[in-house]
Write a protein that holds these residues in place. Structure first.
Motif, PDB file in Angstrom:
ATOM      1  N   ALA A  74      19.052  28.386  36.600  1.00 45.11           N
ATOM      2  CA  ALA A  74      18.633  27.874  35.291  1.00 45.11           C
ATOM      3  C   ALA A  74      19.626  28.290  34.209  1.00 45.11           C
ATOM      4  O   ALA A  74      19.964  27.492  33.324  1.00 45.11           O
ATOM      5  CB  ALA A  74      17.234  28.374  34.950  1.00 45.11           C
ATOM      6  N   ALA A  75      20.124  29.521  34.285  1.00 47.96           N
ATOM      7  CA  ALA A  75      21.091  29.987  33.287  1.00 47.96           C
ATOM      8  C   ALA A  75      22.396  29.201  33.389  1.00 47.96           C
ATOM      9  O   ALA A  75      22.971  28.791  32.367  1.00 47.96           O
ATOM     10  CB  ALA A  75      21.352  31.478  33.467  1.00 47.96           C
ATOM     11  N   VAL A  76      22.862  28.959  34.600  1.00 45.42           N
ATOM     12  CA  VAL A  76      24.099  28.200  34.793  1.00 45.42           C
ATOM     13  C   VAL A  76      23.906  26.765  34.306  1.00 45.42           C
ATOM     14  O   VAL A  76      24.783  26.199  33.626  1.00 45.42           O
ATOM     15  CB  VAL A  76      24.527  28.234  36.276  1.00 45.42           C
ATOM     16  CG1 VAL A  76      25.626  27.222  36.549  1.00 45.42           C
ATOM     17  CG2 VAL A  76      24.977  29.626  36.660  1.00 45.42           C
ATOM     18  N   THR A  77      22.765  26.174  34.619  1.00 41.80           N
ATOM     19  CA  THR A  77      22.477  24.811  34.176  1.00 41.80           C
ATOM     20  C   THR A  77      22.434  24.734  32.663  1.00 41.80           C
ATOM     21  O   THR A  77      23.003  23.807  32.066  1.00 41.80           O
ATOM     22  CB  THR A  77      21.140  24.329  34.772  1.00 41.80           C
ATOM     23  OG1 THR A  77      21.209  24.438  36.210  1.00 41.80           O
ATOM     24  CG2 THR A  77      20.852  22.905  34.395  1.00 41.80           C
ATOM     25  N   ALA A  78      21.796  25.704  32.029  1.00 37.71           N
ATOM     26  CA  ALA A  78      21.711  25.718  30.568  1.00 37.71           C
ATOM     27  C   ALA A  78      23.108  25.844  29.951  1.00 37.71           C
ATOM     28  O   ALA A  78      23.424  25.163  28.964  1.00 37.71           O
ATOM     29  CB  ALA A  78      20.819  26.854  30.101  1.00 37.71           C
ATOM     30  N   GLU A  84      28.489  20.710  27.758  1.00 35.26           N
ATOM     31  CA  GLU A  84      28.618  19.258  27.690  1.00 35.26           C
ATOM     32  C   GLU A  84      28.266  18.753  26.289  1.00 35.26           C
ATOM     33  O   GLU A  84      28.944  17.876  25.752  1.00 35.26           O
ATOM     34  CB  GLU A  84      27.729  18.589  28.735  1.00 35.26           C
ATOM     35  CG  GLU A  84      28.234  18.741  30.148  1.00 35.26           C
ATOM     36  CD  GLU A  84      27.292  18.187  31.183  1.00 35.26           C
ATOM     37  OE1 GLU A  84      26.193  17.680  30.818  1.00 35.26           O
ATOM     38  OE2 GLU A  84      27.624  18.242  32.377  1.00 35.26           O
ATOM     39  N   GLN A  85      27.225  19.310  25.691  1.00 32.47           N
ATOM     40  CA  GLN A  85      26.846  18.892  24.337  1.00 32.47           C
ATOM     41  C   GLN A  85      27.919  19.278  23.336  1.00 32.47           C
ATOM     42  O   GLN A  85      28.220  18.521  22.410  1.00 32.47           O
ATOM     43  CB  GLN A  85      25.500  19.523  23.950  1.00 32.47           C
ATOM     44  CG  GLN A  85      24.321  18.911  24.661  1.00 32.47           C
ATOM     45  CD  GLN A  85      23.006  19.599  24.327  1.00 32.47           C
ATOM     46  OE1 GLN A  85      22.989  20.654  23.704  1.00 32.47           O
ATOM     47  NE2 GLN A  85      21.902  18.993  24.764  1.00 32.47           N
TER      48      GLN A  85
END
Length: 91
Positions: A74-78, A84-85
């Motif tokens: 979850a941390a890596v995905t966040a 990306e944003q």
């Protein structure tokens, strides 16, 4: 004559070191095998209640590892989404 004594001393020192290292390695291997056999025997002699308790402990460890891995994912995905944003806003 002194040169021969130096060579002999070097060979003897190396031989003793090799014998000691080999003995330590072999002894450690024997101990590991013996411990494995004891654990195997203990598992075979365990009562059903003990086996269940051992399995529950193993399950708790696995569940905690899964939660830790999910948290890391979850941390890596966040971080990836935030990056990306940031890249979109910068473009």
């Amino acid at each position: 004559m002194a040169q021969q004594q130096k060579i002999r001393r070097f060979i003897m020192t190396g031989s003793i070191a090799a014998i000691t290292a080999t003995g330590a390695w072999y002894g450690a291997e024997l101990k590991t095998r013996q411990e494995f056999k004891q654990e195997k025997q203990k598992a075979l002699e365990a009562t059903p209640e003990e086996k269940i308790a051992q399995l529950e402990i193993a399950r708790e460890r696995l569940v905690s590892k899964r939660k830790e891995m999910e948290r890391k994912i979850a941390a890596v995905t966040a971080r990836r989404i935030a990056k990306e944003q940031k890249n979109r806003e910068g473009s």
